[in-house]
Design a protein around this motif. Sequence first.
Motif, short mmCIF file in Angstrom:
data_model
loop_
_atom_site.label_atom_id
_atom_site.label_comp_id
_atom_site.label_asym_id
_atom_site.label_seq_id
_atom_site.Cartn_x
_atom_site.Cartn_y
_atom_site.Cartn_z
N MET A 14 32.52 35.35 58.22
CA MET A 14 33.97 35.12 58.23
C MET A 14 34.71 36.45 58.27
N PRO A 15 35.82 36.52 59.00
CA PRO A 15 36.57 37.78 59.12
C PRO A 15 37.38 38.09 57.87
N ILE A 16 36.67 38.42 56.79
CA ILE A 16 37.34 38.64 55.50
C ILE A 16 37.32 40.11 55.12
N PHE A 17 36.17 40.77 55.27
CA PHE A 17 35.99 42.12 54.76
C PHE A 17 35.86 43.13 55.91
N ASP A 18 36.31 44.35 55.63
CA ASP A 18 36.16 45.41 56.63
C ASP A 18 34.74 45.98 56.56
N GLU A 19 34.43 46.92 57.46
CA GLU A 19 33.09 47.45 57.56
C GLU A 19 32.64 48.20 56.31
N SER A 20 33.58 48.85 55.62
CA SER A 20 33.19 49.59 54.42
C SER A 20 32.70 48.65 53.33
N VAL A 21 33.34 47.50 53.20
CA VAL A 21 32.92 46.52 52.19
C VAL A 21 31.59 45.89 52.60
N ARG A 22 31.42 45.57 53.88
CA ARG A 22 30.15 45.00 54.36
C ARG A 22 29.00 46.00 54.14
N HIS A 23 29.29 47.26 54.38
CA HIS A 23 28.28 48.28 54.14
C HIS A 23 27.93 48.36 52.65
N ALA A 24 28.96 48.18 51.79
CA ALA A 24 28.72 48.18 50.34
C ALA A 24 27.84 47.00 49.94
N PHE A 25 28.07 45.82 50.55
CA PHE A 25 27.22 44.66 50.26
C PHE A 25 25.76 44.96 50.57
N VAL A 26 25.52 45.58 51.72
CA VAL A 26 24.16 45.91 52.12
C VAL A 26 23.55 46.94 51.17
N SER A 27 24.34 47.97 50.82
CA SER A 27 23.85 49.03 49.94
C SER A 27 23.47 48.48 48.56
N ILE A 28 24.34 47.62 48.01
CA ILE A 28 24.08 47.02 46.69
C ILE A 28 22.83 46.15 46.73
N SER A 29 22.70 45.36 47.80
CA SER A 29 21.58 44.43 47.91
C SER A 29 20.26 45.15 48.16
#
Length: 316
Positions: free
Chosen positions: A167-182
Amino acid sequence: MNQHTDKKRPQGKQDQDEHDVDSQESDRGTDIEVDEEKLPSRAAAVHEQIRMEGEKELERDGMALLWSAIAAGLSIGASLMAKGILHAHLPDTPARFFIENLGYTFGFIIVIMARQQLFTENTVTAVLPIMHKPTLKNFGLLFRLWGWVLLGNVIGAACAALAFLYMPIFDESVRHAFVSISEKIMENTPTEMFANGIISGWLIATMVWMFPSAGAAKLWVIVLMTYLVGIGDLTHIVVGSVEILYLVFAGVIPWQEFIYPFALPTLAGNIIGGTFIFALISHAQIRNDMSNEAKARLEAEQKKARKAEEKEQESR
């Protein structure tokens, strides 16, 4: 007439009887005593209150449990969302780790305050009735509850992960943070997943045990205990499912890695920490108190009956 009535009972009533928990109170047709003044200790009162809640959960309809668990899986996604947003927008300093993990508590606050079904809560609440009376029927009810709740939690977690990704909710920096955290979770070996899961399960069970005494401070109990899980980088089967399934759907890892090394060791650790360590110890600490109280009550009743019998004989 009674036999005819029993045979013609509505199906819903038959199902309810089938899901009734075996307990001494149900045999006597009484309620669980939770009044501290009538119990041998405060710990016993807390134990009985949680056991009463556990019986209610064990007797709930399966589909009600499933939908509540799906809602919890969706809601727990707020932990990854809040943590990812904070991670992406805070400056990269040592303080960021401690601030961003406040976001980890958000999902738990929503789930617990909304009274949704979270698997790790049930590792202590629903287990106490079984420890009180470990019958095959009660074990069956426990596994039924765990099955519905775990299934619903994972479904909800998967839906949350898909929504965050597509869904078009988060920008790339937040998506990158999701990946980094996971990805940080996946750095653990299966043994570390299991060991961290034990501590996580124990902390969540401790939180549940504290609720009856928390009163208006319940929110702070949730924040403090789940914040410990966050800053300890401990593994939690439901929150972790959102994180690891995000990696799976993003194509970062194959789906098999969700099952192992993440899900199976973490699930086993959460169950052992919440059930075999915390619930068992908590039950053991009041077992003798409750046994001694029951013996004293029986002796008092027998003494009263003897006096009544003696008085009746004297009157004759």
